[in-house]
Motif scaffolding. Structure first.
Motif, PDB file in Angstrom:
ATOM      1  N   LEU A   1       0.780  -1.206   0.101  1.00  0.00           N
ATOM      2  CA  LEU A   1      -0.199   0.028   0.048  1.00  0.00           C
ATOM      3  C   LEU A   1       0.763   1.236  -0.013  1.00  0.00           C
ATOM      4  CD1 LEU A   1      -2.847   1.207   0.152  1.00  0.00           C
ATOM      5  CD2 LEU A   1      -2.512   1.277   2.613  1.00  0.00           C
ATOM      6  N   VAL A   2       1.931   1.405   0.681  1.00  0.00           N
ATOM      7  CA  VAL A   2       2.681   2.304   0.931  1.00  0.00           C
ATOM      8  C   VAL A   2       3.555   2.571  -0.618  1.00  0.00           C
ATOM      9  CG1 VAL A   2       4.943   3.428   1.836  1.00  0.00           C
ATOM     10  CG2 VAL A   2       3.323   2.363   3.458  1.00  0.00           C
ATOM     11  N   LEU A   3       3.832   1.674  -1.194  1.00  0.00           N
ATOM     12  CA  LEU A   3       4.214   1.643  -2.698  1.00  0.00           C
ATOM     13  C   LEU A   3       3.382   2.434  -3.542  1.00  0.00           C
ATOM     14  CD1 LEU A   3       6.178  -1.669  -3.084  1.00  0.00           C
ATOM     15  CD2 LEU A   3       7.151   0.726  -2.701  1.00  0.00           C
TER      16      LEU A   3
ATOM     17  N   VAL B   1       3.186   6.081  -2.611  1.00  0.00           N
ATOM     18  CA  VAL B   1       4.365   6.620  -3.155  1.00  0.00           C
ATOM     19  C   VAL B   1       4.235   7.010  -4.784  1.00  0.00           C
ATOM     20  CG1 VAL B   1       6.770   6.614  -3.636  1.00  0.00           C
ATOM     21  CG2 VAL B   1       5.900   5.884  -1.328  1.00  0.00           C
ATOM     22  N   PHE B   2       3.836   6.173  -5.363  1.00  0.00           N
ATOM     23  CA  PHE B   2       3.578   6.269  -6.869  1.00  0.00           C
ATOM     24  C   PHE B   2       2.370   7.243  -7.147  1.00  0.00           C
ATOM     25  CE2 PHE B   2       1.333   5.018 -10.672  1.00  0.00           C
ATOM     26  CZ  PHE B   2       2.380   5.335 -11.699  1.00  0.00           C
ATOM     27  N   MET B   3       1.428   7.250  -6.321  1.00  0.00           N
ATOM     28  CA  MET B   3       0.342   8.524  -6.518  1.00  0.00           C
ATOM     29  C   MET B   3       0.602   9.594  -6.173  1.00  0.00           C
ATOM     30  SD  MET B   3      -3.162   6.055  -5.716  1.00  0.00           S
ATOM     31  CE  MET B   3      -2.567   5.623  -4.113  1.00  0.00           C
ATOM     32  N   GLY B   4       1.581   9.774  -5.093  1.00  0.00           N
ATOM     33  CA  GLY B   4       1.956  11.056  -4.573  1.00  0.00           C
ATOM     34  C   GLY B   4       3.347  11.686  -5.026  1.00  0.00           C
ATOM     35  N   ARG B   5       3.791  10.916  -5.988  1.00  0.00           N
ATOM     36  CA  ARG B   5       5.212  11.473  -6.576  1.00  0.00           C
ATOM     37  C   ARG B   5       5.359  12.918  -6.865  1.00  0.00           C
ATOM     38  NH1 ARG B   5       2.575   8.604 -10.292  1.00  0.00           N
ATOM     39  NH2 ARG B   5       2.211   9.433 -12.574  1.00  0.00           N
TER      40      ARG B   5
ATOM     41  N   PRO C   1       5.604  18.464   8.151  1.00  0.00           N
ATOM     42  CA  PRO C   1       7.020  18.871   7.960  1.00  0.00           C
ATOM     43  C   PRO C   1       7.529  18.694   6.604  1.00  0.00           C
ATOM     44  CG  PRO C   1       6.786  17.381   9.783  1.00  0.00           C
ATOM     45  CD  PRO C   1       5.460  17.286   8.961  1.00  0.00           C
ATOM     46  N   VAL C   2       8.417  19.671   6.123  1.00  0.00           N
ATOM     47  CA  VAL C   2       8.893  19.569   4.829  1.00  0.00           C
ATOM     48  C   VAL C   2       9.793  18.352   4.663  1.00  0.00           C
ATOM     49  CG1 VAL C   2       9.938  21.067   2.877  1.00  0.00           C
ATOM     50  CG2 VAL C   2       8.736  21.830   4.770  1.00  0.00           C
ATOM     51  N   PHE C   3       9.028  17.176   4.120  1.00  0.00           N
ATOM     52  CA  PHE C   3      10.068  15.922   4.198  1.00  0.00           C
ATOM     53  C   PHE C   3       9.210  15.161   2.898  1.00  0.00           C
ATOM     54  CE2 PHE C   3      11.989  12.096   6.199  1.00  0.00           C
ATOM     55  CZ  PHE C   3      13.116  12.631   6.184  1.00  0.00           C
ATOM     56  N   PRO C   4       9.896  14.918   1.958  1.00  0.00           N
ATOM     57  CA  PRO C   4       9.610  14.504   0.686  1.00  0.00           C
ATOM     58  C   PRO C   4       8.579  13.182   0.934  1.00  0.00           C
ATOM     59  CG  PRO C   4      11.785  14.869   0.364  1.00  0.00           C
ATOM     60  CD  PRO C   4      11.571  15.140   2.002  1.00  0.00           C
ATOM     61  N   ILE C   5       8.866  12.178   1.717  1.00  0.00           N
ATOM     62  CA  ILE C   5       8.274  11.054   1.941  1.00  0.00           C
ATOM     63  C   ILE C   5       6.821  11.314   2.360  1.00  0.00           C
ATOM     64  CG2 ILE C   5       8.785  10.562   4.144  1.00  0.00           C
ATOM     65  CD1 ILE C   5       9.008   7.512   3.474  1.00  0.00           C
ATOM     66  N   LEU C   6       6.510  12.476   3.157  1.00  0.00           N
ATOM     67  CA  LEU C   6       5.195  12.763   3.546  1.00  0.00           C
ATOM     68  C   LEU C   6       4.356  13.240   2.497  1.00  0.00           C
ATOM     69  CD1 LEU C   6       6.137  14.669   7.016  1.00  0.00           C
ATOM     70  CD2 LEU C   6       5.537  12.179   6.479  1.00  0.00           C
ATOM     71  N   GLY C   7       4.762  13.460   1.348  1.00  0.00           N
ATOM     72  CA  GLY C   7       4.023  13.822   0.173  1.00  0.00           C
ATOM     73  C   GLY C   7       3.334  12.593  -0.323  1.00  0.00           C
ATOM     74  N   ALA C   8       3.575  11.571  -0.007  1.00  0.00           N
ATOM     75  CA  ALA C   8       3.005  10.267  -0.241  1.00  0.00           C
ATOM     76  C   ALA C   8       1.701   9.874   0.490  1.00  0.00           C
ATOM     77  CB  ALA C   8       3.888   8.879  -0.080  1.00  0.00           C
ATOM     78  N   MET C   9       1.282  10.683   1.376  1.00  0.00           N
ATOM     79  CA  MET C   9       0.306  10.508   2.405  1.00  0.00           C
ATOM     80  C   MET C   9      -1.153  10.407   1.557  1.00  0.00           C
ATOM     81  SD  MET C   9       1.394  10.000   5.656  1.00  0.00           S
ATOM     82  CE  MET C   9       2.635   9.038   4.529  1.00  0.00           C
TER      83      MET C   9
END
Length: 450
Positions: free
Chosen positions: A200-202, A205-209, A272-280
């Protein structure tokens, strides 16, 4: 002259090998974290913003991250950072495992010495880094014991020449098999849910890239800064996976006070300005699709229960297995959720992750429900009842068929309509004097023969 080839490999005391293995693991894992921090400082030392920063500060920062991986909270400028980077914790456990496999002997004294030495090194790092609060010292001691116990214990106790188990271990054999197997099934169910959460996280990440790329562009990082950012993100990926477990189960998680990410609703706020959080996840699931997540947990519990169905031949054993599956899944999920969450700074960043108690109870209940359904369907009594019902149904169907056949035989068949009957047409009279051979033959009969 002493022949080295004939020297016994056990000349060194076992506890010494344990101490050496612990020191190797601590130095290796510390170097993996501290050296990149120092490299980033050296690469950015010419920047005007880093004019007041020194390399000892970079070392302290790296040591703080290493301690954070052991569950030691950091207190900086009045803000508490307690979220554990699980990826970095896994790296320290792997370092302990590799060092113990290489150096430590397979004895209990070596295991105890390794765990004790590693815990003392963790406490020493807390003192040298200046995080000498009472809470930090206690967390360092417990975290060091946990990390070394997992890594060194796996290296010492999973080999063919492992030491003999203590006598108290035999007491576990007295525990009912349904309980022991149910605990294994509960852990297997949690593992399957974590695997689904990883997939699901993958997808997230794909949808929120695009959002993640916007964050990277806004940060304008390159070189060592980009490498440090990538390392930090990779260490938090397991945390995001465990947040996804809370999302699948239903309760959801938070990334800052006031935010909530769940299948039924999404409330976003400043993050927070953290790229991985853009995948939420940015949207909730439409309609009743949110039921798919709990169904996944229930199916995982059912599959895990079917693995141990041979130990549940009686309904009492089924109850024990289901109860143990639920309790094990609930406890393990609550522990993982608690480790994956915590505080990441002041203000609204003091609340990150899911609620351990709520998520644990929900996952345990869903897994237990799935195990109950699958075990009940696979129970011998259920199979016998199904077979008996099917046979009765077939007999009833056969009796009805026989009765219908008898009724059909007893009922006379309706007449089949045919062509209408015609009256015989009389032959015309023969003229006088004409001899009819057929009439002569008929009239003579046997007399003519005589």
């Amino acid at each position: 002259m002493i022949d080295d080839a004939t020297t016994s490999e056990h000349d060194t005391a076992p506890w010494v090998t344990g101490v050496l293995a612990a020191l190797q693991a601590a130095v290796l894992s510390l170097a993996v974290v501290v050296l990149p921090a120092v490299a980033v400082f050296v690469a950015t030392s010419a920047s005007p913003g880093n004019a007041s920063t020194s390399w000892p500060a970079a070392v302290v920062t790296g040591a703080g991250l290493w301690l954070l991986a052991h569950g030691v909270p950091l207190v900086t400028a009045g803000a508490v950072v307690s979220i554990v980077p699980i990826g970095l914790t896994a790296l320290t456990v792997l370092a302990c495992y590799a060092s113990a496999r290489r150096t430590a002997q397979r004895t209990w004294s070596a295991l105890g010495a390794a765990v004790g030495t590693y815990a003392l090194v963790t406490v020493l790092v807390v003192l040298l880094a200046g995080f000498a609060g009472l809470a930090q010292l206690g967390s360092a001691l417990l975290g060091g014991v946990a990390v070394a116990g997992l890594g060194v214990g796996a290296a010492v106790l999973t080999t063919s020449d492992r030491p003999d188990l203590p006598r108290w271990w035999d007491a576990l054999e007295r525990v009912p098999a349904a309980v022991r197997l149910g605990a294994r099934a509960g852990m297997a169910a949690v593992a399957m849910v974590v695997l689904v959460a990883s997939l699901l996280v993958l997808a997230w990440v794909f949808m929120g890239r695009s959002r993640s790329m916007d964050v990277v562009t806004a940060l304008d990082v390159s070189g060592f800064d980009a490498a440090a950012l990538a390392l930090g993100q990779s260490s938090l990926v397991p945390n995001v996976v465990l947040w996804a477990v809370a999302w699948i189960a239903g309760p959801g998680f938070a990334v800052g006070s006031g935010s909530h990410f769940a299948p039924t609703d999404v409330v976003m706020g400043p993050m927070p300005v953290f790229p991985i959080l853009g995948a939420m996840p940015a949207e909730s699931l439409p309609g009743a699709f949110w039921l798919l997540g709990p169904a996944v947990v229930a199916v995982a519990g059912g599959i895990a229960g079917l693995v141990v169905r041979r130990a549940a031949q009686r309904w009492r054993d089924v109850g024990l297995v289901v109860l143990t599956v639920g309790l094990t899944a609930a406890g393990l999920t609550a522990l993982l959720t608690d480790v994956a969450g915590g505080s990441a700074g002041p203000g609204r960043m003091a609340e990150i992750g899911g609620e351990p108690f709520v998520v644990g109870i929900v996952v345990g209940g869903e897994a237990a429900a799935g195990a109950l359904v699958f075990l009940a369907l696979a129970h011998p009594a259920t199979r016998r009842a199904v077979v008996a019902g099917w046979r009765r149904l077939r007999r009833a169907g056969g009796a009805e068929g026989t009765q219908e056949a008898a009724e059909r035989e007893a009922t006379p068949a309706p007449p089949v309509p045919g062509p209408p009957a015609t009256a015989p047409v009389p032959s015309p009279p023969s003229p006088a004097g004409v001899h009819d051979p057929a009439a002569a033959d008929t009239s003579e009969g046997p007399a003519g023969a005589r």
